[in-house]
Design an enzyme around this catalytic site. Structure first.
Site, PDB file in Angstrom:
ATOM      1  N   GLY A  56      20.440   4.320   4.493  1.00  0.00           N
ATOM      2  CA  GLY A  56      19.440   3.287   4.224  1.00  0.00           C
ATOM      3  C   GLY A  56      18.806   2.734   5.499  1.00  0.00           C
TER       4      GLY A  56
ATOM      5  CB  ALA B 147      23.787   1.610   1.219  1.00  0.00           C
TER       6      ALA B 147
ATOM      7  CD  GLU C 119      22.043   8.491   2.722  1.00  0.00           C
ATOM      8  OE1 GLU C 119      21.989   9.459   3.526  1.00  0.00           O
ATOM      9  OE2 GLU C 119      21.285   7.519   2.781  1.00  0.00           O
TER      10      GLU C 119
ATOM     11  CD  GLU D 258      17.435   6.310   2.199  1.00  0.00           C
ATOM     12  OE1 GLU D 258      18.332   5.440   2.106  1.00  0.00           O
ATOM     13  OE2 GLU D 258      17.196   7.139   1.310  1.00  0.00           O
TER      14      GLU D 258
HETATM   15  N1  3HC Z   1      29.266   0.306   4.719  1.00  0.00           N
HETATM   16  C1  3HC Z   1      30.352  -0.476   4.811  1.00  0.00           C
HETATM   17  N2  3HC Z   1      31.141  -0.542   5.895  1.00  0.00           N
HETATM   18  C2  3HC Z   1      30.800   0.236   6.929  1.00  0.00           C
HETATM   19  C3  3HC Z   1      29.690   1.089   6.910  1.00  0.00           C
HETATM   20  C4  3HC Z   1      28.897   1.112   5.737  1.00  0.00           C
HETATM   21  N3  3HC Z   1      27.793   1.862   5.637  1.00  0.00           N
HETATM   22  N4  3HC Z   1      29.615   1.736   8.087  1.00  0.00           N
HETATM   23  C5  3HC Z   1      30.654   1.319   8.823  1.00  0.00           C
HETATM   24  N5  3HC Z   1      31.362   0.405   8.124  1.00  0.00           N
HETATM   25  C6  3HC Z   1      32.537  -0.336   8.580  1.00  0.00           C
HETATM   26  C7  3HC Z   1      33.753   0.556   8.769  1.00  0.00           C
HETATM   27  O1  3HC Z   1      34.467   0.675   7.562  1.00  0.00           O
HETATM   28  C8  3HC Z   1      34.526  -0.188   9.823  1.00  0.00           C
HETATM   29  O2  3HC Z   1      35.178  -1.257   9.175  1.00  0.00           O
HETATM   30  P1  3HC Z   1      36.629  -1.760   9.680  1.00  0.00           P
HETATM   31  O3  3HC Z   1      36.414  -2.208  11.095  1.00  0.00           O
HETATM   32  O4  3HC Z   1      36.981  -2.831   8.723  1.00  0.00           O
HETATM   33  O5  3HC Z   1      37.529  -0.563   9.581  1.00  0.00           O
HETATM   34  C9  3HC Z   1      33.430  -0.791  10.709  1.00  0.00           C
HETATM   35  O6  3HC Z   1      32.252  -0.806   9.895  1.00  0.00           O
HETATM   36  C10 3HC Z   1      33.143  -0.008  11.959  1.00  0.00           C
HETATM   37  O7  3HC Z   1      32.946   1.352  11.615  1.00  0.00           O
HETATM   38  P2  3HC Z   1      33.552   2.538  12.480  1.00  0.00           P
HETATM   39  O8  3HC Z   1      34.947   2.244  12.839  1.00  0.00           O
HETATM   40  O9  3HC Z   1      33.253   3.779  11.719  1.00  0.00           O
HETATM   41  O10 3HC Z   1      32.637   2.432  13.781  1.00  0.00           O
HETATM   42  P3  3HC Z   1      32.048   3.586  14.699  1.00  0.00           P
HETATM   43  O11 3HC Z   1      31.319   2.914  15.772  1.00  0.00           O
HETATM   44  O12 3HC Z   1      33.113   4.574  15.020  1.00  0.00           O
HETATM   45  O13 3HC Z   1      30.999   4.383  13.771  1.00  0.00           O
HETATM   46  C11 3HC Z   1      29.147   4.587  12.243  1.00  0.00           C
HETATM   47  C12 3HC Z   1      29.839   3.735  13.326  1.00  0.00           C
HETATM   48  C13 3HC Z   1      28.680   5.926  12.835  1.00  0.00           C
HETATM   49  C14 3HC Z   1      27.972   3.810  11.734  1.00  0.00           C
HETATM   50  C15 3HC Z   1      30.161   4.922  11.132  1.00  0.00           C
HETATM   51  O14 3HC Z   1      30.770   3.725  10.712  1.00  0.00           O
HETATM   52  C16 3HC Z   1      29.547   5.548   9.919  1.00  0.00           C
HETATM   53  O15 3HC Z   1      29.357   6.753   9.887  1.00  0.00           O
HETATM   54  N6  3HC Z   1      29.241   4.744   8.878  1.00  0.00           N
HETATM   55  C17 3HC Z   1      28.741   5.235   7.650  1.00  0.00           C
HETATM   56  C18 3HC Z   1      27.274   5.537   7.737  1.00  0.00           C
HETATM   57  C19 3HC Z   1      26.755   6.005   6.407  1.00  0.00           C
HETATM   58  O16 3HC Z   1      27.332   6.814   5.737  1.00  0.00           O
HETATM   59  N7  3HC Z   1      25.587   5.472   6.008  1.00  0.00           N
HETATM   60  C20 3HC Z   1      24.989   5.808   4.783  1.00  0.00           C
HETATM   61  C21 3HC Z   1      25.479   4.866   3.748  1.00  0.00           C
HETATM   62  S1  3HC Z   1      24.946   5.320   2.140  1.00  0.00           S
HETATM   63  C22 3HC Z   1      23.335   4.830   2.031  1.00  0.00           C
HETATM   64  O17 3HC Z   1      22.772   4.366   2.966  1.00  0.00           O
HETATM   65  C23 3HC Z   1      22.730   4.988   0.690  1.00  0.00           C
HETATM   66  C24 3HC Z   1      21.244   4.806   0.690  1.00  0.00           C
HETATM   67  O18 3HC Z   1      20.631   6.045   0.785  1.00  0.00           O
HETATM   68  C25 3HC Z   1      20.781   4.170  -0.559  1.00  0.00           C
END
Ligand code: 3HC
Length: 700
Positions: free
Chosen positions: A105, A65, A128, A108
Site C-alpha cells: 500500500g 497495509a 503482497e 500503491e
Molecule cells: N503491518 C504490520 N506490522 C508491520 C508491517 C506491516 N505491514 N511491517 C512491519 N511491521 C512490524 C513488524 O511486525 C515488526 O513488529 P515488532 O517490532 O512488533 O516485531 C516491526 O514492524 C518492524 O518490522 P521488521 O522487524 O520486519 O523491520 P525491518 O526493518 O527488518 O523490515 C520491512 C522492515 C521491510 C518493512 C518489513 O517489516 C516488511 O517486509 N514488512 C512487510 C511489508 C509488506 O508486506 N507490505 C505489504 C503489506 S500488504 C498491503 O499493503 C496490501 C495492500 O495492497 C492493500
C-alpha cells in the site's frame, strides 16, 4: 497530553507537506489512510498551497497495509473514497518523497501520487504475494501502466524489493536524489518546480499494452514453484486485467481477485509465518538492555563444505573473513570449492563476475592460529566429533583475545561439554548452520548453560548480519531443528518396512509442497552421515529403534548421489533419481526377515505418519523448555528443511487438522506401534484444553 496525530500537514510556504507518523515502519494502521485523506483535502482547499509532498517520519515512507488487520474483518474504506481515489481527484500535484521502504500500500499510494522521488537507499515493491494476497490498492492496475506489464508481472509475482536506482530505470521513480541530499528539502523544491504543470500526470490515465501470450508464459514459468498456491495466479490475472480492461473496471477485478485470497488458508499461513519470523528474534528471558557485540573481524576454522559455506556467508554480506584448516592441502581444496560455488552462481546468472571477485577477495585463507588471534568472533566448523572439536576449542581459548566469542557449528554435540574445555564458557555458544551454509537461511543458535546474555545476543545478531534467520535452541541432543525432525527421518524408513517405496513417500511430500522428497534429500546429503548418528545413539540407548533398511544400504556402499546409488540409482553425471528395483528387493527382504506384514498406504496416512511424529517430538522439546515458542519450531522447519511456507510450519499445519485429532491419532498409533508413539504430556494437555499447538509455550 494529547497523542501526536498519525498523519499531519505542515506548511512550507506554498507547499503542503503531509507526514505519516505510525512507528515503527509507517504501516497503514488505524487512522493512517483517513489522516492522509484529511490532509489532502485540507491542502486542496487551502488557496495558499500550490503542491503537496507525501512522506514518512522515522525510518520509512510507508511499509504497506497493516498486516495485523487482515482477516479480522476490520472495516476498510470503500473503492471510490480510498486515498488512491482522493489522490486521483486532487486538483494540485502531489510528490511522493520516499526513504526506507515504499512497499505494498505504500508504493500503491506513491503510484497514485503525480510524481515519485527517492533517496538512493530506498526500496520499493509490491510484496503482497509473500503474504498470500495481491496488491489491493490499485497496484496491479497502476504498475503495469507505469512500468509496463512485464515489469509488473516480475515485481508483483515475485514480491521482490527493488532498490531505488533500479526503480528509476524501470520507470517507477521519476528521480533518485544524489546521496546525502536532505529528502524533505529536495521534495519541497521538486514540488515547487512541478507545481504549475498541467494536466496533472496521473498513472491511471496511461495505457498498459501487452502481448497476451506473456500471461500464459508466466503461469507456465511459475507452475512448479507456485504449486498448491493461488495468490501468484491471481496476481497474474489482475495484471492481465490491467491490459484488457479500462482502469475502473480493472480496479473492480483487482478487488474481486483480492477477496478470493484474504481469508484463504494460504494467506493465513503466510501471515503467521511473517510474524513468526519476527517473533523468533525475541529472547524473552534475557535482560532487556542486553546488546549484541558489533563484531568486525570474523574467522572460520575448517575449510570443508560447511566452513567454506559459512565463510561465503560472511563475505556475501560484506565481511572480511579469515579461514584456516589443519593442512594447506585442505585449505586449498576448500578455497577451490568456494571459487567453484561462486562460479556456478555466475554461470547461472545469479551473481555478476565482478561481484564474485569482490566476495572472493574478502575471504582470506590463513595458515595457522597465529593469523587469527586478533579476530573478535570465531566460528569453528571442523569435523563433527567431540574428540576433534575439543582440542580446537582449547587452542582457540589459548590464542584468542579474552573478549573473542567462540562459536561452534555443530548439529548435535553437547555444547556444555565443549564450552567447559575453555576458560571462557560464558563466551561460547553453538551456531548450527544448515547445508549449504551460504544458501540456507536458518541459523540455530545453541545455548550452553554458562553462555552470557551478551554472547547469546551476539550469536543471534551474527546470523541476522549475514542474512540468516536466527532461532534459539536449548542444548539437547539434535537441538531443536534436528531433534524435532528425527522421528520423521525414522518414520520414513519404518514406512518402507511396512510396504511403502521411497518414490511413493517422496511423491507425497513433493505434492505436499517440499521442493524434494526426503529420500532424494537423503541421497543428496549422503546416507553415511545419518548412519554415524544412528550408531552413536544406538550405542547410548539400548531401546533405540534401529533402521535395518537404511543400515543395509550403507553397508552396501550405497551412500547416495556421490556413489551413484542410495535410495535411488543415478546415471553418471546426472542428479535425477531413478527408482531402483534393487532397493525394492532389499526392502522386501529386510521386511520379511523382520516379519513385518506388507500393506498399502494412502497419501494422507504417509503424510501424517511423518509429520505427526515430529509434532509430538516438538511438544516434548517445548515441554522440556528447550525452545521458547512453537512458532520458533515452525520458523526452523521453514528455513532449515524447506517446509512449504504457505502451510505456515509444522505446528501451524497440525493446527489445521486440530490438536485433538492429532492427539487421538498419536494415541492410537501408540497402541498399535508402541513406545515411540507415546504422546507427550504437553500434547495431551493441549488436546484436553483444545489449545492450538502454535500457542504452546515451554511447560504450558
Ligand atoms: N503491518 C504490520 N506490522 C508491520 C508491517 C506491516 N505491514 N511491517 C512491519 N511491521 C512490524 C513488524 O511486525 C515488526 O513488529 P515488532 O517490532 O512488533 O516485531 C516491526 O514492524 C518492524 O518490522 P521488521 O522487524 O520486519 O523491520 P525491518 O526493518 O527488518 O523490515 C520491512 C522492515 C521491510 C518493512 C518489513 O517489516 C516488511 O517486509 N514488512 C512487510 C511489508 C509488506 O508486506 N507490505 C505489504 C503489506 S500488504 C498491503 O499493503 C496490501 C495492500 O495492497 C492493500
Amino acid at each position: 497530553m494529547s497523542e501526536a496525530p498519525v498523519v499531519r500537514l505542515e506548511k512550507e510556504g506554498d507547499v503542503g507537506v503531509i507526514i505519516v507518523n505510525y512507528p515503527p515502519v509507517n504501516a497503514l494502521g488505524p487512522g493512517v489512510s483517513e489522516g492522509i485523506i484529511d490532509c489532502l483535502n485540507q491542502a486542496n482547499a487551502d488557496p495558499s498551497i500550490k503542491a503537496m509532498v507525501l512522506m514518512g517520519d522515522g525510518r520509512s515512507f510507508i511499509a504497506g497495509a497493516d498486516i495485523r488487520g487482515f482477516g479480522t474483518g476490520r472495516k476498510r474504506l470503500p473503492i471510490g473514497s480510498r486515498t488512491y481515489d482522493v489522490l486521483d481527484a486532487s486538483t494540485k500535484p502531489v510528490v511522493a518523497a520516499i526513504h526506507g521502504y515504499a512497499l505494498g500500500g505504500g508504493l500503491e499510494n506513491a503510484m497514485a501520487c503525480h510524481y515519485r522521488i527517492a533517496v538512493p537507499s530506498a526500496k520499493v515493491g509490491l510484496p503482497e504475494v509473500l503474504i498470500g494476497i495481491l496488491p489491493g490498492g490499485g497496484g496491479t492496475q497502476r504498475l503495469p501502466r507505469l512500468a509496463g506489464p512485464e515489469v509488473a508481472l516480475d515485481l508483483i509475482v515475485s514480491g521482490r524489493h527493488v532498490p531505488a536506482p533500479e526503480a528509476k530505470q524501470l520507470g517507477i521513480l521519476d528521480e533518485v536524489l544524489p546521496d546525502g541530499t536532505d529528502l524533505r528539502t529536495a521534495a519541497i523544491a521538486y514540488a515547487r518546480k512541478i507545481a504549475d504543470i498541467r494536466p496533472l500526470p496521473r498513472v491511471r490515465d496511461k495505457e498498459a499494452k501487452a502481448d497476451p501470450a506473456i500471461f500464459d508464459a508466466k503461469r507456465k514459468s511459475i507452475a512448479r514453484r507456485a504449486r498448491n498456491q493461488k495468490a501468484p495466479y491471481n496476481c497474474i490475472a489482475a495484471v492481465e486485467a490491467a491490459c484488457t480492461l479500462p482502469f475502473d473496471e480493472g480496479i473492480q477485478r483487482e478487488q474481486a481477485l483480492f477477496a478470493e485470497l484474504e481469508n484463504a488458508d494460504e494467506a493465513k499461513a503466510l501471515r503467521y509465518a511473517f510474524f513468526a519470523e519476527r517473533e523468533v528474534a525475541k529472547l524473552p528471558d534475557l535482560p532487556a538492555d542486553v546488546r549484541p557485540y558489533d563484531f568486525q573481524r570474523p574467522a572460520v576454522i575448517g575449510a570443508g563444505t560447511m566452513g567454506g559455506g559459512i565463510a561465503m556467508s560472511f563475505a556475501d554480506f560484506g565481511y572480511d573473513v579469515k579461514i584456516m584448516d589443519a593442512s594447506a592441502e585442505s585449505l586449498n581444496r576448500g578455497m577451490d570449492r568456494i571459487r567453484t560455488n561462486y562460479a556456478t552462481s555466475v554461470k547461472r546468472g545469479s551473481l555478476a563476475q565482478d561481484e564474485m571477485e569482490r566476495r572472493l577477495a574478502r575471504i582470506h585463507p590463513v595458515a595457522g592460529y597465529d593469523d587469527i588471534k586478533d579476530c573478535d568472533v570465531v566460528v569453528e566448523a571442523v569435523f563433527e566429533r567431540m574428540d576433534v572439536k575439543k582440542p580446537v576449542f582449547a587452542k582457540l581459548d589459548e590464542v584468542m583475545g579474552p573478549d573473542a566469542f567462540l562459536f561452534s557449528n555443530t548439529s548435535a554435540l553437547d555444547m556444555d561439554e565443549l564450552a567447559d574445555v575453555t576458560k571462557r564458557p560464558e563466551k561460547v555458544a553453538g551456531t548450527h548452520f544448515f547445508s549449504p551454509a551460504n544458501v540456507m537461511k536458518l541459523l540455530e543458535v545453541v545455548r550452553p548453560a554458562k553462555a552470557s546474555p551478551e554472547t547469546l545476543a551476539t550469536a543471534m545478531a551474527l546470523g541476522r548480519k549475514i542474512g540468516k534467520i536466527s532461532a534459539m535452541a536449548g542444548n539437547t541432543d539434535g537441538f531443536v531443528a534436528n531433534r524435532s525432525r528425527a522421528p520423521f527421518n525414522s518414520e520414513m524408513v519404518i514406512l518402507l518396512e511396512e510396504g511403502c517405496l521411497p518414490e511413493q513417500v517422496d511423491k507425497v511430500m513433493v505434492d505436499f509442497g517440499y521442493p524434494m522428497g526426503p529420500f532424494a534429500v537423503g541421497d543428496l546429503a549422503g546416507l553415511d552421515i545419518g548412519a554415524e548418528g544412528r550408531k552413536r545413539r544406538a550405542a547410548a540407548n539400548p531401546n533405540y529403534r534401529k533402521l535395518p533398511i537404511a543400515d543395509k544400504l550403507v553397508e552396501m556402499g550405497r551412500y547416495g548421489q556421490k556413489t551413484g546409488a542410495g535410495w535411488y540409482r543415478y546415471e553418471k553425471g546426472d542428479r535425477t533419481p531413478h527408482p531402483d528395483p534393487e532397493v525394492a528387493a532389499i526392502i522386501k527382504q529386510v521386511a520379511a526377515e523382520m516379519g513385518v506384514p506388507q500393506r498399502q498406504f494412502t497419501d494422507e496416512e504417509i503424510l501424517r505418519r511423518l509429520l505427526f511424529s515430529s509434532v509430538n517430538e516438538a511438544c516434548r522439546i517445548l515441554e522440556e523448555g528447550k525452545a521458547y515458542r512453537a512458532s520458533d519450531v515452525d520458523v526452523m522447519w521453514l528455513h532449515g528443511f524447506g517446509f512449504p511456507r504457505y502451510r505456515g510450519g509444522l505446528m501451524f499445519w497440525a493446527d489445521g487438522i486440530g490438536v485433538r485429532n492429532v492427539y487421538n491419532q498419536i494415541a492410537a498409533w501408540h497402541q498399535q506401534y508402541g513406545e515411540r508413539w507415546a504422546p507427550s504430556k504437553l500434547l495431551r494437555d493441549l488436546a484436553e484444553t483444545n489449545t492450538p499447538l502454535r500457542e504452546a509455550r515451554p511447560g504450558s
